[in-house]
Scaffold this motif. Sequence first.
Motif, PDB file in Angstrom:
ATOM      1  N   MET A 209     -43.146   4.520  27.854  1.00 39.21           N
ATOM      2  CA  MET A 209     -42.764   3.117  27.980  1.00 39.21           C
ATOM      3  C   MET A 209     -41.262   2.985  28.212  1.00 39.21           C
ATOM      4  O   MET A 209     -40.490   3.881  27.868  1.00 39.21           O
ATOM      5  CB  MET A 209     -43.181   2.350  26.727  1.00 39.21           C
ATOM      6  N   PRO A 210     -40.834   1.867  28.811  1.00 38.91           N
ATOM      7  CA  PRO A 210     -39.411   1.649  29.047  1.00 38.91           C
ATOM      8  C   PRO A 210     -38.614   1.743  27.751  1.00 38.91           C
ATOM      9  O   PRO A 210     -39.045   1.233  26.711  1.00 38.91           O
ATOM     10  CB  PRO A 210     -39.359   0.229  29.614  1.00 38.91           C
ATOM     11  N   GLY A 211     -37.487   2.423  27.827  1.00 43.70           N
ATOM     12  CA  GLY A 211     -36.644   2.576  26.646  1.00 43.70           C
ATOM     13  C   GLY A 211     -36.870   3.873  25.892  1.00 43.70           C
ATOM     14  O   GLY A 211     -36.234   4.108  24.861  1.00 43.70           O
ATOM     15  N   THR A 212     -37.750   4.723  26.400  1.00 41.08           N
ATOM     16  CA  THR A 212     -37.992   6.011  25.744  1.00 41.08           C
ATOM     17  C   THR A 212     -36.795   6.942  25.956  1.00 41.08           C
ATOM     18  O   THR A 212     -36.354   7.152  27.091  1.00 41.08           O
ATOM     19  CB  THR A 212     -39.251   6.688  26.313  1.00 41.08           C
ATOM     20  N   ILE A 213     -36.268   7.478  24.871  1.00 43.54           N
ATOM     21  CA  ILE A 213     -35.171   8.445  24.969  1.00 43.54           C
ATOM     22  C   ILE A 213     -35.782   9.816  25.220  1.00 43.54           C
ATOM     23  O   ILE A 213     -36.488  10.365  24.377  1.00 43.54           O
ATOM     24  CB  ILE A 213     -34.313   8.444  23.694  1.00 43.54           C
ATOM     25  N   LEU A 214     -35.538  10.351  26.412  1.00 45.16           N
ATOM     26  CA  LEU A 214     -36.149  11.623  26.809  1.00 45.16           C
ATOM     27  C   LEU A 214     -35.492  12.802  26.112  1.00 45.16           C
ATOM     28  O   LEU A 214     -36.154  13.787  25.786  1.00 45.16           O
ATOM     29  CB  LEU A 214     -36.052  11.797  28.323  1.00 45.16           C
ATOM     30  N   GLY A 215     -34.193  12.724  25.893  1.00 41.44           N
ATOM     31  CA  GLY A 215     -33.456  13.815  25.271  1.00 41.44           C
ATOM     32  C   GLY A 215     -32.028  13.820  25.769  1.00 41.44           C
ATOM     33  O   GLY A 215     -31.613  12.945  26.541  1.00 41.44           O
ATOM     34  N   PRO A 216     -31.253  14.813  25.390  1.00 37.03           N
ATOM     35  CA  PRO A 216     -29.861  14.898  25.852  1.00 37.03           C
ATOM     36  C   PRO A 216     -29.771  15.515  27.243  1.00 37.03           C
ATOM     37  O   PRO A 216     -30.728  16.132  27.724  1.00 37.03           O
ATOM     38  CB  PRO A 216     -29.213  15.807  24.809  1.00 37.03           C
ATOM     39  N   THR A 217     -28.631  15.342  27.869  1.00 32.78           N
ATOM     40  CA  THR A 217     -28.372  16.011  29.135  1.00 32.78           C
ATOM     41  C   THR A 217     -28.422  17.525  28.942  1.00 32.78           C
ATOM     42  O   THR A 217     -28.133  18.049  27.860  1.00 32.78           O
ATOM     43  CB  THR A 217     -26.999  15.613  29.684  1.00 32.78           C
ATOM     44  N   LEU A 218     -28.779  18.232  30.001  1.00 29.80           N
ATOM     45  CA  LEU A 218     -28.849  19.693  29.963  1.00 29.80           C
ATOM     46  C   LEU A 218     -27.476  20.295  29.657  1.00 29.80           C
ATOM     47  O   LEU A 218     -26.438  19.723  29.999  1.00 29.80           O
ATOM     48  CB  LEU A 218     -29.334  20.214  31.315  1.00 29.80           C
ATOM     49  N   ASP A 219     -27.496  21.460  29.061  1.00 30.91           N
ATOM     50  CA  ASP A 219     -26.238  22.159  28.776  1.00 30.91           C
ATOM     51  C   ASP A 219     -25.425  22.365  30.048  1.00 30.91           C
ATOM     52  O   ASP A 219     -24.194  22.272  30.035  1.00 30.91           O
ATOM     53  CB  ASP A 219     -26.532  23.519  28.129  1.00 30.91           C
ATOM     54  N   SER A 220     -26.131  22.643  31.159  1.00 32.06           N
ATOM     55  CA  SER A 220     -25.421  22.889  32.418  1.00 32.06           C
ATOM     56  C   SER A 220     -24.667  21.650  32.894  1.00 32.06           C
ATOM     57  O   SER A 220     -23.570  21.750  33.461  1.00 32.06           O
ATOM     58  CB  SER A 220     -26.412  23.341  33.497  1.00 32.06           C
ATOM     59  N   ILE A 221     -25.233  20.474  32.658  1.00 32.01           N
ATOM     60  CA  ILE A 221     -24.558  19.220  33.026  1.00 32.01           C
ATOM     61  C   ILE A 221     -23.327  19.021  32.151  1.00 32.01           C
ATOM     62  O   ILE A 221     -22.238  18.659  32.635  1.00 32.01           O
ATOM     63  CB  ILE A 221     -25.524  18.024  32.883  1.00 32.01           C
ATOM     64  N   GLN A 222     -23.488  19.266  30.861  1.00 31.50           N
ATOM     65  CA  GLN A 222     -22.359  19.091  29.934  1.00 31.50           C
ATOM     66  C   GLN A 222     -21.225  20.053  30.251  1.00 31.50           C
ATOM     67  O   GLN A 222     -20.044  19.677  30.236  1.00 31.50           O
ATOM     68  CB  GLN A 222     -22.857  19.280  28.498  1.00 31.50           C
ATOM     69  N   THR A 223     -21.597  21.278  30.592  1.00 30.80           N
ATOM     70  CA  THR A 223     -20.578  22.274  30.926  1.00 30.80           C
ATOM     71  C   THR A 223     -19.870  21.919  32.230  1.00 30.80           C
ATOM     72  O   THR A 223     -18.645  22.031  32.340  1.00 30.80           O
ATOM     73  CB  THR A 223     -21.225  23.664  31.053  1.00 30.80           C
ATOM     74  N   GLU A 224     -20.649  21.485  33.221  1.00 34.92           N
ATOM     75  CA  GLU A 224     -20.073  21.160  34.528  1.00 34.92           C
ATOM     76  C   GLU A 224     -19.016  20.071  34.432  1.00 34.92           C
ATOM     77  O   GLU A 224     -17.978  20.135  35.111  1.00 34.92           O
ATOM     78  CB  GLU A 224     -21.176  20.725  35.483  1.00 34.92           C
TER      79      GLU A 224
END
Length: 497
Positions: A209-224
Amino acid sequence: MEKVWAFDLGASNGRLMVSGFDGKRFYLEEVHRFSNHPVHLTGHYYWDILRIFQEMKNGISKSIKNGHKLIESLSIDTWGVDFGLLSETGELLSNPYSYRDPQTNDSFKEIMDVIPREVLFTRTGVEPAAINTICQLYAIKKNNPVLIEKAKTLLLTPNLLSYFFSGVKANEYTISTTTSLFNVHERNWDSGLMARLNLPAKIMADIVMPGTILGPTLDSIQTEFGISPVKVIAGAGHDTACALAALPIKTGNSAFMSCGTWILMGVQVKDPIINEKSLEWGFTNEGTADGEFRLLKNIMGLWLIQACRSVWAKDGKLFTYEDEAELIKNAKPFTSFIDPDDPSFFNPENMPKQIRDFCIKSGQQPPETEGDFLRCILESLSLKYRWVLEKLETLTGNRIEVIHMGGGGIRNDLFCQFTANATNRPVVAGPVEASSIGNSLSQWIALGKIKDLKEGREIVENSFSVKHYQPQNQSEWQEAFGRFVRLVDQNLIKRGF
């Protein structure tokens, strides 16, 4: 001030907006905008999804450089029906096809031979049409079966991009309802429908449903980007659902219009309206950000003008919005009309020629100047909106008192005024960036900063300006509507309806 990233991607351009919220007001800043068009290759139209994702990352880089580094969450909304396929290992198998790809035309006819239109509409609530996901999936199975055999997961466009950021596979409710594969009664994928077409239901990722928190950004995104984890939220994934969420609607007797390449006009209803008339008139039932439905009609929109501009640009004729407004004002009104939803306008090589040919074949004086073409388009669109408005009133049993318009199309003052004139209803235009605002609003609700959509709309009204238009020249527009309806009826008869 807390901030979120709202990625709002349309069929002609995409943008990253930073939304701030101080507890009382929203703030919105555009940090990146890019063009987005299907790529024609090997006889097909594809979305360059990797370029789109790279542009989204370019937006993140700009956002960080602008000082927006501490971001709570991100969410993505897009156009409907299109999708990507992932392999067993989670890799993208191919560039997604565009809904304008011609391969779906034959598949639509074949599907109708197996599943009658009435049955498909009754189960899904969606107008049967060649652009719908069901037709594209069927066409791939027929024309490129190896792709289906290798597919482990199907993700609709906003959810495919969310997967690139989070690694989580899920399809969001509002975008799922656009597919003609979603059963509106069971609120889930219609596995029985897919079985009748030998389509693999197992590849459809679960619906959230709308508003579902899927999770955090991938480590690779955070590192980039050198950032802390950002929550990836499956907000309202369909841009029209986002636009509706942002409109400052106060009464149930209101219609909404999301104005862009397509115009989507409708009303919010608690349950789908599925009957002979809604099917005959081409209405559809799609999900809202708060879990209800939008009874609406997809209408050809500013695509008609966009396609004309492309042709004129090849001849070196480039017009600003102000130039176009002057051209329209100087053109003679109500000279000729088109049926905006005639299939010939879907994707012609030369839109002005197509419009001219339509007018000649229907016994009208064809447009000559650029102003004539623009005026013909805007008047025809506005008159079609009145036709849709009257049908909405019949289907719901309620008189519509006001029309709320949102989206980039409302920057065109004449477009808004013509809509008020043609429908004989006051128009409230704004906010312009309705989809982006609705995207961020769904995030603030998911994060617990705003109670619900009602409270959110009140905050939107206090945060962004709107413009009011009152109907004018009613006798002239009433006469024009009579001529327009006769033209549309005659055109439908010629097409065998």
